[in-house]
Design a protein around this motif. Sequence first.
Motif, PDB file in Angstrom:
ATOM      1  N   PHE A 102       0.373  -1.555   0.020  1.00  0.00           N
ATOM      2  CA  PHE A 102      -0.025  -0.555  -0.205  1.00  0.00           C
ATOM      3  C   PHE A 102       1.164   1.558  -0.020  1.00  0.00           C
ATOM      4  O   PHE A 102       2.057   1.769   0.261  1.00  0.00           O
ATOM      5  CB  PHE A 102      -0.847   0.069   1.315  1.00  0.00           C
ATOM      6  CG  PHE A 102      -0.370  -0.386   2.886  1.00  0.00           C
ATOM      7  CD1 PHE A 102      -0.046   1.465   3.078  1.00  0.00           C
ATOM      8  CD2 PHE A 102       0.310  -0.977   3.006  1.00  0.00           C
ATOM      9  CE1 PHE A 102       0.402   1.348   4.301  1.00  0.00           C
ATOM     10  CE2 PHE A 102       0.580  -0.982   5.039  1.00  0.00           C
ATOM     11  CZ  PHE A 102       0.440   0.344   4.776  1.00  0.00           C
ATOM     12  N   ASN A 103       0.629   2.012  -0.786  1.00  0.00           N
ATOM     13  CA  ASN A 103       1.159   3.407  -0.498  1.00  0.00           C
ATOM     14  C   ASN A 103       0.982   4.636   0.035  1.00  0.00           C
ATOM     15  O   ASN A 103      -0.233   4.143   0.399  1.00  0.00           O
ATOM     16  CB  ASN A 103       0.990   4.492  -2.432  1.00  0.00           C
ATOM     17  CG  ASN A 103       1.617   3.177  -3.212  1.00  0.00           C
ATOM     18  OD1 ASN A 103       2.160   2.094  -2.621  1.00  0.00           O
ATOM     19  ND2 ASN A 103       1.370   3.675  -4.250  1.00  0.00           N
ATOM     20  N   LEU A 104       1.646   5.973   0.735  1.00  0.00           N
ATOM     21  CA  LEU A 104       1.453   6.508   1.634  1.00  0.00           C
ATOM     22  C   LEU A 104       1.722   7.558   0.963  1.00  0.00           C
ATOM     23  O   LEU A 104       2.399   7.542   0.634  1.00  0.00           O
ATOM     24  CB  LEU A 104       0.949   7.299   2.852  1.00  0.00           C
ATOM     25  CG  LEU A 104       1.221   5.357   3.764  1.00  0.00           C
ATOM     26  CD1 LEU A 104       2.134   5.693   5.366  1.00  0.00           C
ATOM     27  CD2 LEU A 104      -0.228   6.508   4.240  1.00  0.00           C
ATOM     28  N   ASP A 105       1.430   8.873   0.941  1.00  0.00           N
ATOM     29  CA  ASP A 105       1.964  10.191   0.616  1.00  0.00           C
ATOM     30  C   ASP A 105       3.007  10.641   1.165  1.00  0.00           C
ATOM     31  O   ASP A 105       3.144  11.201   2.502  1.00  0.00           O
ATOM     32  CB  ASP A 105       0.721  10.911  -0.228  1.00  0.00           C
ATOM     33  CG  ASP A 105      -0.185  10.894  -0.829  1.00  0.00           C
ATOM     34  OD1 ASP A 105       0.261  10.368  -2.460  1.00  0.00           O
ATOM     35  OD2 ASP A 105      -1.531  10.786  -0.904  1.00  0.00           O
ATOM     36  N   LEU A 106       4.183  11.000   0.640  1.00  0.00           N
ATOM     37  CA  LEU A 106       5.121  11.579   1.357  1.00  0.00           C
ATOM     38  C   LEU A 106       6.257  12.321   0.164  1.00  0.00           C
ATOM     39  O   LEU A 106       6.981  11.685  -0.540  1.00  0.00           O
ATOM     40  CB  LEU A 106       5.597  10.673   2.778  1.00  0.00           C
ATOM     41  CG  LEU A 106       7.048  11.162   3.275  1.00  0.00           C
ATOM     42  CD1 LEU A 106       6.456  12.532   3.690  1.00  0.00           C
ATOM     43  CD2 LEU A 106       7.889  10.114   3.764  1.00  0.00           C
ATOM     44  N   ALA A 107       6.257  13.599   0.224  1.00  0.00           N
ATOM     45  CA  ALA A 107       7.171  13.928   0.009  1.00  0.00           C
ATOM     46  C   ALA A 107       7.820  14.876   0.603  1.00  0.00           C
ATOM     47  O   ALA A 107       8.990  15.369   0.850  1.00  0.00           O
ATOM     48  CB  ALA A 107       6.221  15.707  -0.835  1.00  0.00           C
ATOM     49  N   GLY A 108       9.616  14.651  -0.518  1.00  0.00           N
ATOM     50  CA  GLY A 108      10.889  14.972   0.350  1.00  0.00           C
ATOM     51  C   GLY A 108      11.540  14.162   0.543  1.00  0.00           C
ATOM     52  O   GLY A 108      13.196  14.168   1.267  1.00  0.00           O
ATOM     53  N   LEU A 109      11.152  13.686   2.027  1.00  0.00           N
ATOM     54  CA  LEU A 109      11.450  13.473   3.529  1.00  0.00           C
ATOM     55  C   LEU A 109      12.183  12.332   3.355  1.00  0.00           C
ATOM     56  O   LEU A 109      11.743  11.610   2.827  1.00  0.00           O
ATOM     57  CB  LEU A 109      10.750  13.782   4.804  1.00  0.00           C
ATOM     58  CG  LEU A 109      10.179  14.887   5.130  1.00  0.00           C
ATOM     59  CD1 LEU A 109       8.885  15.128   5.469  1.00  0.00           C
ATOM     60  CD2 LEU A 109      11.425  15.682   4.867  1.00  0.00           C
ATOM     61  N   THR A 110      13.253  11.399   4.303  1.00  0.00           N
ATOM     62  CA  THR A 110      13.719  10.334   3.822  1.00  0.00           C
ATOM     63  C   THR A 110      13.639   9.694   4.898  1.00  0.00           C
ATOM     64  O   THR A 110      13.332   9.852   5.986  1.00  0.00           O
ATOM     65  CB  THR A 110      15.511  11.098   4.081  1.00  0.00           C
ATOM     66  OG1 THR A 110      15.936  10.946   3.055  1.00  0.00           O
ATOM     67  CG2 THR A 110      15.543   9.289   4.334  1.00  0.00           C
ATOM     68  N   VAL A 111      12.991   7.955   4.797  1.00  0.00           N
ATOM     69  CA  VAL A 111      12.377   7.429   5.495  1.00  0.00           C
ATOM     70  C   VAL A 111      12.801   6.429   6.153  1.00  0.00           C
ATOM     71  O   VAL A 111      14.405   5.921   5.550  1.00  0.00           O
ATOM     72  CB  VAL A 111      11.341   6.317   5.263  1.00  0.00           C
ATOM     73  CG1 VAL A 111      10.596   5.461   5.936  1.00  0.00           C
ATOM     74  CG2 VAL A 111       9.649   6.897   4.537  1.00  0.00           C
ATOM     75  N   ARG A 112      13.221   5.826   7.406  1.00  0.00           N
ATOM     76  CA  ARG A 112      14.551   5.786   7.914  1.00  0.00           C
ATOM     77  C   ARG A 112      13.825   4.052   8.101  1.00  0.00           C
ATOM     78  O   ARG A 112      14.219   2.863   7.863  1.00  0.00           O
ATOM     79  CB  ARG A 112      14.671   6.031   9.296  1.00  0.00           C
ATOM     80  CG  ARG A 112      15.136   7.192   9.392  1.00  0.00           C
ATOM     81  CD  ARG A 112      16.741   6.822   8.380  1.00  0.00           C
ATOM     82  NE  ARG A 112      17.064   8.581   7.684  1.00  0.00           N
ATOM     83  CZ  ARG A 112      18.438   8.857   7.138  1.00  0.00           C
ATOM     84  NH1 ARG A 112      18.816   7.540   6.769  1.00  0.00           N
ATOM     85  NH2 ARG A 112      19.050   9.946   6.761  1.00  0.00           N
ATOM     86  N   THR A 113      12.801   3.986   9.079  1.00  0.00           N
ATOM     87  CA  THR A 113      12.101   2.285   9.013  1.00  0.00           C
ATOM     88  C   THR A 113      10.398   2.001   9.206  1.00  0.00           C
ATOM     89  O   THR A 113      10.017   3.506   9.209  1.00  0.00           O
ATOM     90  CB  THR A 113      12.483   1.814  10.525  1.00  0.00           C
ATOM     91  OG1 THR A 113      11.923   2.996  11.877  1.00  0.00           O
ATOM     92  CG2 THR A 113      14.084   2.230  10.498  1.00  0.00           C
ATOM     93  N   VAL A 114      10.051   1.513   8.750  1.00  0.00           N
ATOM     94  CA  VAL A 114       8.942   1.793   8.941  1.00  0.00           C
ATOM     95  C   VAL A 114       8.299  -0.363   8.948  1.00  0.00           C
ATOM     96  O   VAL A 114       9.155  -0.926   8.679  1.00  0.00           O
ATOM     97  CB  VAL A 114       7.943   1.172   7.235  1.00  0.00           C
ATOM     98  CG1 VAL A 114       6.501   1.103   6.681  1.00  0.00           C
ATOM     99  CG2 VAL A 114       9.037   2.623   6.553  1.00  0.00           C
ATOM    100  N   THR A 115       7.293  -0.300   9.983  1.00  0.00           N
ATOM    101  CA  THR A 115       6.764  -1.338  10.722  1.00  0.00           C
ATOM    102  C   THR A 115       4.830  -1.092  10.129  1.00  0.00           C
ATOM    103  O   THR A 115       4.683  -0.459  10.097  1.00  0.00           O
ATOM    104  CB  THR A 115       6.668  -1.470  12.049  1.00  0.00           C
ATOM    105  OG1 THR A 115       6.444  -0.178  12.816  1.00  0.00           O
ATOM    106  CG2 THR A 115       8.694  -1.419  12.548  1.00  0.00           C
ATOM    107  N   VAL A 116       4.216  -2.710  10.046  1.00  0.00           N
ATOM    108  CA  VAL A 116       3.536  -2.774  10.445  1.00  0.00           C
ATOM    109  C   VAL A 116       2.896  -3.452  11.442  1.00  0.00           C
ATOM    110  O   VAL A 116       3.360  -4.659  10.712  1.00  0.00           O
ATOM    111  CB  VAL A 116       3.054  -3.366   8.562  1.00  0.00           C
ATOM    112  CG1 VAL A 116       1.375  -3.571   8.310  1.00  0.00           C
ATOM    113  CG2 VAL A 116       3.457  -2.433   7.579  1.00  0.00           C
ATOM    114  N   ASP A 117       2.398  -3.978  11.737  1.00  0.00           N
ATOM    115  CA  ASP A 117       1.877  -4.391  13.009  1.00  0.00           C
ATOM    116  C   ASP A 117       3.054  -4.816  13.380  1.00  0.00           C
ATOM    117  O   ASP A 117       3.262  -6.052  14.260  1.00  0.00           O
ATOM    118  CB  ASP A 117       0.907  -5.874  13.065  1.00  0.00           C
ATOM    119  CG  ASP A 117      -0.617  -4.993  11.562  1.00  0.00           C
ATOM    120  OD1 ASP A 117      -1.057  -4.582  12.637  1.00  0.00           O
ATOM    121  OD2 ASP A 117      -1.224  -5.533  11.142  1.00  0.00           O
TER     122      ASP A 117
END
Length: 485
Positions: A102-117
């Motif tokens: 799935f997608n989220l909108d995010l402009a320009g910033l750097t993502v470090r980590t993502v967790t789901v549940d």
Amino acid sequence: MRVTWRRVRVGAGLLVTGALALSGCDSAAPKAAAPSPGASPTPSRTFTAGAAGVGDSYFPSYGNGGYDVARYTVKVRYDPEQDTVTGTTTVQATATADLSTFNLDLAGLTVRTVTVDGNPATHTREKNELVIKPAVGLIAGNGFVAEIVYEGVPKPLKNEALGEGGFLHTPDGAIALGQPESASTWFPVNDHPSDKAAYDFEITVPDGLTAVSNGVPGGKASKGGWTTWKWSEKSPMASYLSTVVIGRFRVTTATHRGRPVYSAVAIAASGSADSSIAETVKVADYLETVFGPYPFDSYGGVVVTDNRISYALETQSRPVYSAGFFRQGVNTGVVAHELAHQWFGDSVALTRWEDIWLNEGFATYAEWLWDEHALGSTAKQTFDTRYGRASAQVWKTPPGKPGAKELFSESVYQRGAMTLHALRVAVGDKAFFEIVKTWAAEKRNSNATTAEFVALAERVCGKQLDALFDAWLYGTRKPAPPKRL
């Protein structure tokens, strides 16, 4: 917006992982019963990628498909000296399809980590899209929680037709503001008004600065030279209506009808900004008499002095105004416009941007009603003036379908308001104000379309209104003066 010219709602519950406890013994779980002869096996699920856009005809890439957000918890620290944001945003949502990504909108910033549940998820970036792949597919109807940790130097977004919106660095802080998009410049979000959600904000800034956002103030706490300001908007809110304004302000607080009133005026603002914003609850109380109960749990306003912001915007529960509106004296007209949006645009939000007149036509007509109440010039007199003086372009541009480049054109505002007055003349005052109040009540905290408004108006007044709306909303010629049906 007024330009210068003038859930968690968890569906079936969160997925829970863990060991299966076997009651009374340590033996293996019993085998599943064999299917009866002729029974069909349980079909396997097919997981697919969520859409990178909700399909809005004006802005196809805005928002995302495959899920419905119930709540965002946005925690950001902003360092004005470095112009950097570090943040953690938690998204509580329900899958509306079987999702592999799935997608989220995010402009320009750097993502470090993502967790789901709670489980690590992989992520990639495709321009302003954050694509998240959970460890396991998300099942339609089930709730899930995504947590995104990110950082960077936030930048505004440029829209070729509509200008700049989003996170703006200022001499004493920052302003996050804009329409039709802005939220994705400072937190990951489903950035389209069709997916409204509740919001909790925790904004950490250097001591001495104020951080103002939407909803009910939750207090502040300082530690190590930083102050965290908390805000909560529990009523569903479209993403572009979220805001944070950081800087030095003259702050006033009060309570009105059991609700907090919080207003902030930039230290640099002069003229009648303070006295104009002080009229907020007075204007809101009048608008209740024509629109029904005020829809949110707090009131207020923010006045900014940034030259890049020459408009006011109906950010939910706490509109943001350019100080330029108040240089010539007290201006309650713009306050009435933005407060009317709390009913029409905020509580009753757009399903698609094509129907922007449902926001701006109602808010402009509210100005006419306020002028009638406060100044004595009747809505009919204002209509007659606008009808007589409108430019040819107003009549060429149908407010019910203006096109993306004309989203904030004069036709949307003025001809949108004229449409409502034409409806009032056609059905009479009693039916008209019943239509308006019923619309606000039945569509409260939800999204709506023009077709739904037309259907409701016909239901309330008992008359067929296609010809009226076709002429005033969709025609490209000046309609005849309105008459009682």
